[in-house]
Design a protein around this motif. Structure first.
Motif, mmCIF file in Angstrom:
data_model
loop_
_atom_site.group_PDB
_atom_site.id
_atom_site.type_symbol
_atom_site.label_atom_id
_atom_site.label_comp_id
_atom_site.label_asym_id
_atom_site.label_seq_id
_atom_site.Cartn_x
_atom_site.Cartn_y
_atom_site.Cartn_z
ATOM 1 N N TYR A 116 -60.604 -10.870 -4.930
ATOM 2 C CA TYR A 116 -61.261 -9.590 -5.217
ATOM 3 C C TYR A 116 -60.291 -8.414 -5.081
ATOM 4 O O TYR A 116 -60.725 -7.270 -5.042
ATOM 5 N N LEU A 117 -59.004 -8.700 -5.019
ATOM 6 C CA LEU A 117 -57.989 -7.662 -4.945
ATOM 7 C C LEU A 117 -57.271 -7.534 -6.286
ATOM 8 O O LEU A 117 -56.982 -8.535 -6.940
ATOM 9 N N HIS A 118 -56.989 -6.293 -6.677
ATOM 10 C CA HIS A 118 -56.190 -6.018 -7.876
ATOM 11 C C HIS A 118 -54.976 -5.210 -7.425
ATOM 12 O O HIS A 118 -55.100 -4.053 -7.021
ATOM 13 N N CYS A 119 -53.802 -5.843 -7.488
ATOM 14 C CA CYS A 119 -52.587 -5.257 -6.924
ATOM 15 C C CYS A 119 -51.542 -5.060 -8.004
ATOM 16 O O CYS A 119 -51.325 -5.944 -8.840
ATOM 17 N N GLY A 120 -50.898 -3.914 -7.986
ATOM 18 C CA GLY A 120 -49.861 -3.657 -8.968
ATOM 19 C C GLY A 120 -48.982 -2.501 -8.561
ATOM 20 O O GLY A 120 -49.026 -2.018 -7.429
ATOM 21 N N ALA A 121 -48.181 -2.045 -9.529
ATOM 22 C CA ALA A 121 -47.255 -0.951 -9.248
ATOM 23 C C ALA A 121 -46.801 -0.303 -10.541
ATOM 24 O O ALA A 121 -46.815 -0.919 -11.613
ATOM 25 N N PRO A 164 -48.628 6.770 -23.612
ATOM 26 C CA PRO A 164 -49.744 7.722 -23.478
ATOM 27 C C PRO A 164 -51.085 7.057 -23.175
ATOM 28 O O PRO A 164 -51.905 7.623 -22.444
ATOM 29 N N ASP A 165 -51.317 5.883 -23.760
ATOM 30 C CA ASP A 165 -52.621 5.231 -23.604
ATOM 31 C C ASP A 165 -52.539 3.950 -22.783
ATOM 32 O O ASP A 165 -53.430 3.105 -22.859
ATOM 33 N N THR A 166 -51.486 3.793 -22.026
ATOM 34 C CA THR A 166 -51.301 2.557 -21.266
ATOM 35 C C THR A 166 -52.348 2.428 -20.166
ATOM 36 O O THR A 166 -52.635 3.377 -19.442
ATOM 37 N N THR A 167 -52.883 1.214 -20.032
ATOM 38 C CA THR A 167 -53.759 0.892 -18.907
ATOM 39 C C THR A 167 -53.558 -0.578 -18.574
ATOM 40 O O THR A 167 -52.784 -1.282 -19.238
ATOM 41 N N LEU A 168 -54.219 -1.043 -17.570
ATOM 42 C CA LEU A 168 -54.134 -2.431 -17.138
ATOM 43 C C LEU A 168 -55.547 -2.980 -16.954
ATOM 44 O O LEU A 168 -56.463 -2.218 -16.639
ATOM 45 N N PRO A 169 -55.738 -4.295 -17.136
ATOM 46 C CA PRO A 169 -57.061 -4.869 -16.890
ATOM 47 C C PRO A 169 -57.448 -4.722 -15.431
ATOM 48 O O PRO A 169 -56.667 -5.060 -14.535
ATOM 49 N N GLY A 170 -58.636 -4.182 -15.186
ATOM 50 C CA GLY A 170 -59.045 -3.902 -13.809
ATOM 51 C C GLY A 170 -60.268 -4.680 -13.390
ATOM 52 O O GLY A 170 -60.785 -5.525 -14.135
ATOM 53 N N ASP A 187 -48.774 10.207 -10.553
ATOM 54 C CA ASP A 187 -49.722 10.846 -11.463
ATOM 55 C C ASP A 187 -50.439 9.852 -12.368
ATOM 56 O O ASP A 187 -51.660 9.928 -12.552
ATOM 57 N N TRP A 188 -49.703 8.909 -12.954
ATOM 58 C CA TRP A 188 -50.341 7.963 -13.873
ATOM 59 C C TRP A 188 -51.366 7.100 -13.134
ATOM 60 O O TRP A 188 -52.453 6.819 -13.645
ATOM 61 N N VAL A 189 -51.033 6.697 -11.925
ATOM 62 C CA VAL A 189 -51.945 5.847 -11.150
ATOM 63 C C VAL A 189 -53.218 6.609 -10.792
ATOM 64 O O VAL A 189 -54.328 6.108 -10.976
ATOM 65 N N THR A 190 -53.063 7.827 -10.297
ATOM 66 C CA THR A 190 -54.232 8.577 -9.810
ATOM 67 C C THR A 190 -55.034 9.232 -10.928
ATOM 68 O O THR A 190 -56.252 9.348 -10.826
ATOM 69 N N LEU A 220 -40.770 3.281 -7.492
ATOM 70 C CA LEU A 220 -42.095 2.708 -7.706
ATOM 71 C C LEU A 220 -43.174 3.531 -7.036
ATOM 72 O O LEU A 220 -42.903 4.359 -6.160
ATOM 73 N N THR A 221 -44.397 3.278 -7.463
ATOM 74 C CA THR A 221 -45.602 3.662 -6.748
ATOM 75 C C THR A 221 -46.500 2.428 -6.763
ATOM 76 O O THR A 221 -46.781 1.870 -7.821
ATOM 77 N N GLU A 222 -46.917 1.975 -5.590
ATOM 78 C CA GLU A 222 -47.707 0.748 -5.475
ATOM 79 C C GLU A 222 -49.179 1.103 -5.314
ATOM 80 O O GLU A 222 -49.531 2.135 -4.744
#
Length: 292
Positions: A116-121, A164-170, A187-190, A220-222
């Motif tokens: 149930y964890l989604h981890c990235g950077a 510009p439109d990058t996202t990740l499966p969450g 900024d991109w993460v938050t 990085l930003t984790e």
């Protein structure tokens, strides 16, 4: 815990404090034995959450101490998570430690909650990243000044160049997000990823010391999305069928005891230690490994 920065601040007053086995490989062996024996005497059972980046000396010392104590009341747990995700999982186990769960169920819960964890950077380079598959194109782009990469390490590895439109499966369920900023802006993460994942809350924390080593860069930003609610965690754990370990007799969830590493015997077959006692032989200890 094997590192102080894995001991995140509690989310509520019920969260149990963490004990850090500080410099366990560098101190005299008798001090390490005394410390762990004191924890066993105080709590009955001990779950050691071990980072994947610890040195071979720390692993050897943990095995040595556990063997010399001749006890099955110490579980060594090393889930394949980035440092921030490991810290979040350790805190979830500390939350659950305040509930009416037996030690075997609590230690087994770590394997369940990992899912149930989604981890990235967010990374400035993937040239030295070896924990997530990196194709030749991404590797080459790492040398282009200003390149940024969004990487998901768990539960499904994913690597994309930031655009510009990058996202990740969450996650498909409500989570909070913990962010640890290193040498890259968050900024991109938050502002992009967190809203795309519909996170219910966002908090920041210092970057773990091992993160740069794990991700292969200090640029990085984790981040980690997780379930913060104790009631939800408790419901998840208690909804799983429990079984009694045929070797040490404690209740566990899953197919292997986290304390003695015994697996269920084949149906219709007597447990190995029962056969050996019948035949007048001393039972051999079940195989133990660091990853539980």
């Amino acid at each position: 815990m094997t590192s102080a920065d894995l001991a995140l601040p509690p989310l509520d007053e019920r969260t149990m404090p963490a004990t850090v086995l500080k410099d366990i490989a560098d101190r005299p062996l008798d001090q390490a034995l005394t410390e762990l024996q004191h924890l066993i005497d105080q709590h009955g059972h001990v779950i050691v959450v071990c980072a994947g980046t610890v040195s071979a000396a720390v692993r050897r010392r943990l095995h040595t101490v556990r063997s010399l104590l001749e006890t099955d009341r110490v579980a060594l747990f090393e889930p394949p998570l980035p440092p921030l995700g490991l810290a979040v999982l350790a805190r979830q186990l500390r939350q659950l430690a305040s509930c009416d769960l037996g030690p075997g169920v609590l230690a087994s819960a770590g394997r369940l909650l990992v899912h149930y964890l989604h981890c990235g950077a967010l990374l400035g380079s993937v040239a030295r990243l070896d924990r997530v598959p990196v194709d030749l194109t991404s590797h080459a782009r790492s040398w282009v000044p200003g390149s940024r990469f969004a990487v998901l390490a768990h539960p499904e590895p994913r690597l994309v160049r930031l655009g510009p439109d990058t996202t990740l499966p969450g996650p498909e369920f409500g989570t909070w997000m913990l962010v640890a900023k290193g040498q890259l802006p968050a900024d991109w993460v938050t502002a992009t990823l967190a809203p795309a994942w519909n996170v219910l809350g966002l908090r920041e924390t210092p970057l773990p010391a091992d993160s740069a080593d794990w991700w292969g860069t200090g640029k990085l930003t984790e981040f980690c999305a997780f379930l913060p609610d104790l009631s939800v965690l408790y419901q998840l754990v208690t909804s799983v069928r429990r079984a009694r370990c045929h070797w040490c007799g404690i209740d566990v969830i899953g197919d292997r005891c986290v304390f003695c590493s015994a697996t269920p015997p084949d149906p219709g077959e007597r447990p190995r230690h029962a056969r050996e006692l019948t035949e007048g032989r001393r039972p051999a200890a079940p195989h133990r490994s660091l990853t539980t």
